[in-house]
Design a protein around this motif. Sequence first.
Motif, short mmCIF file in Angstrom:
data_model
loop_
_atom_site.label_atom_id
_atom_site.label_comp_id
_atom_site.label_asym_id
_atom_site.label_seq_id
_atom_site.Cartn_x
_atom_site.Cartn_y
_atom_site.Cartn_z
N GLU A 120 -23.18 -8.83 -24.85
CA GLU A 120 -22.94 -8.38 -25.57
C GLU A 120 -22.21 -7.78 -26.75
OE1 GLU A 120 -26.97 -5.00 -26.93
OE2 GLU A 120 -25.66 -4.29 -24.85
N ASN A 121 -21.50 -7.15 -24.87
CA ASN A 121 -19.80 -6.65 -25.70
C ASN A 121 -19.18 -7.47 -26.15
OD1 ASN A 121 -18.15 -3.90 -25.45
ND2 ASN A 121 -17.35 -5.10 -24.39
N ALA A 122 -19.46 -8.32 -25.16
CA ALA A 122 -18.26 -9.30 -25.32
C ALA A 122 -18.69 -9.80 -26.91
CB ALA A 122 -18.41 -10.58 -24.37
N ILE A 123 -19.77 -9.79 -27.27
CA ILE A 123 -19.66 -10.93 -28.63
C ILE A 123 -19.83 -9.69 -29.45
CG2 ILE A 123 -21.60 -11.32 -30.10
CD1 ILE A 123 -22.94 -13.27 -27.29
N ALA A 124 -19.91 -8.11 -29.24
CA ALA A 124 -19.87 -7.51 -30.92
C ALA A 124 -18.60 -6.80 -30.25
CB ALA A 124 -20.95 -6.20 -30.31
N ASN A 125 -18.03 -6.66 -29.34
CA ASN A 125 -16.61 -6.22 -29.64
C ASN A 125 -15.28 -6.97 -29.24
OD1 ASN A 125 -17.67 -3.61 -30.71
ND2 ASN A 125 -18.43 -3.83 -28.49
N PRO A 126 -15.14 -7.95 -29.64
CA PRO A 126 -14.12 -8.89 -29.25
C PRO A 126 -12.63 -8.47 -28.76
CG PRO A 126 -14.58 -8.84 -31.51
CD PRO A 126 -15.46 -8.34 -31.60
N THR A 127 -12.42 -7.15 -28.70
CA THR A 127 -11.53 -7.15 -28.50
C THR A 127 -10.45 -8.00 -27.23
OG1 THR A 127 -11.82 -5.28 -26.97
CG2 THR A 127 -11.24 -4.90 -29.30
N ASN A 128 -11.24 -8.23 -26.32
CA ASN A 128 -10.77 -8.56 -25.16
C ASN A 128 -10.69 -10.41 -25.31
OD1 ASN A 128 -9.80 -10.35 -22.22
ND2 ASN A 128 -11.48 -8.68 -21.65
N GLU A 129 -9.43 -10.85 -26.26
CA GLU A 129 -9.15 -12.10 -26.87
C GLU A 129 -9.89 -13.45 -25.78
OE1 GLU A 129 -5.46 -12.06 -29.23
OE2 GLU A 129 -6.79 -10.86 -30.46
N LYS A 130 -9.15 -13.61 -24.58
CA LYS A 130 -9.19 -14.33 -23.29
C LYS A 130 -11.22 -13.99 -23.52
CE LYS A 130 -5.01 -15.04 -22.51
NZ LYS A 130 -4.34 -16.40 -23.37
N HIS A 133 -13.27 -15.78 -26.44
CA HIS A 133 -13.03 -16.70 -26.88
C HIS A 133 -13.14 -17.63 -26.16
CE1 HIS A 133 -9.95 -16.33 -30.65
NE2 HIS A 133 -9.65 -15.66 -29.39
N LEU A 134 -13.39 -17.56 -24.86
CA LEU A 134 -13.84 -18.15 -23.25
C LEU A 134 -15.03 -18.43 -24.24
CD1 LEU A 134 -13.99 -19.86 -20.97
CD2 LEU A 134 -14.97 -17.10 -19.71
N PHE A 139 -20.04 -21.76 -26.72
CA PHE A 139 -21.47 -21.18 -27.83
C PHE A 139 -21.27 -22.62 -28.37
CE2 PHE A 139 -23.30 -17.14 -27.48
CZ PHE A 139 -23.25 -16.99 -26.63
N ASN A 140 -20.30 -22.88 -29.45
CA ASN A 140 -19.99 -24.03 -29.76
C ASN A 140 -19.90 -25.90 -29.10
OD1 ASN A 140 -19.45 -22.24 -31.75
ND2 ASN A 140 -17.27 -22.16 -31.71
N TYR A 141 -19.95 -25.43 -27.90
CA TYR A 141 -20.26 -26.83 -27.46
C TYR A 141 -21.11 -26.97 -26.63
CZ TYR A 141 -18.92 -29.34 -22.84
OH TYR A 141 -19.16 -31.02 -22.32
#
Length: 205
Positions: A120-130, A133-134, A139-141
């Motif tokens: 939830e945090n990684a998607i809502a607050n993409p401050t941790n770019e690495k 992006h993973l 998800f796109n895959y």
Amino acid sequence: MNQREINKLDKRNRLIASALDLFIINGVTKTSIDQIVKKANVGKGTFYLYFRDKDAISDAVILQASNDLFKYAAITTKKYAAPNITERLINMLDLIIDVFKEYPYIVKIFRTSLTWKFIENAIANPTNEKVYHLINDFFNYLLTFGYTNDEAFQLFFMILELVCSMSYTSLIMGVPSDIDKLKPILFNSIRAMIQQGPPNKKNSI
């Protein structure tokens, strides 16, 4: 950021770091707010400026530790070649399990709430770019297999839950087997979960 904001952030970070240290030593349930503020060298009133109660700081500890762990895993696994996103994810999960093996107290802390709060945090607050992006790449895959965005989110959630659960039962409870013996079955199961596609795709065949 002015000095006042820096001081506030420092106090919050000290509280989180102190709580993590005490959770490792005593466990979450046996750690009190009084112990946390004493170790952080702040007043009890300061604690309530940042956290509603012990559950709130527990959430913050889990979120911070999970971000650090997944960032380390994402950066490290990027150094190794992988034929596709699935194998890159497997490499990352393998590394996370190895961290759990070396520091089993981490999996005790992560046993509850790690996955949901982290995603939830990684998607809502993409401050941790690495990490962001993973997850985004994964998800796109999944979309190429016919998954919807919601299904991709749910599948990623289930995969992380499965890894954390198997790590806990193997490393902490000692069942059903050594984690290294379970890895091939675990990772093949994850590959199968991804490749079989979503239920609506199967039903339409």
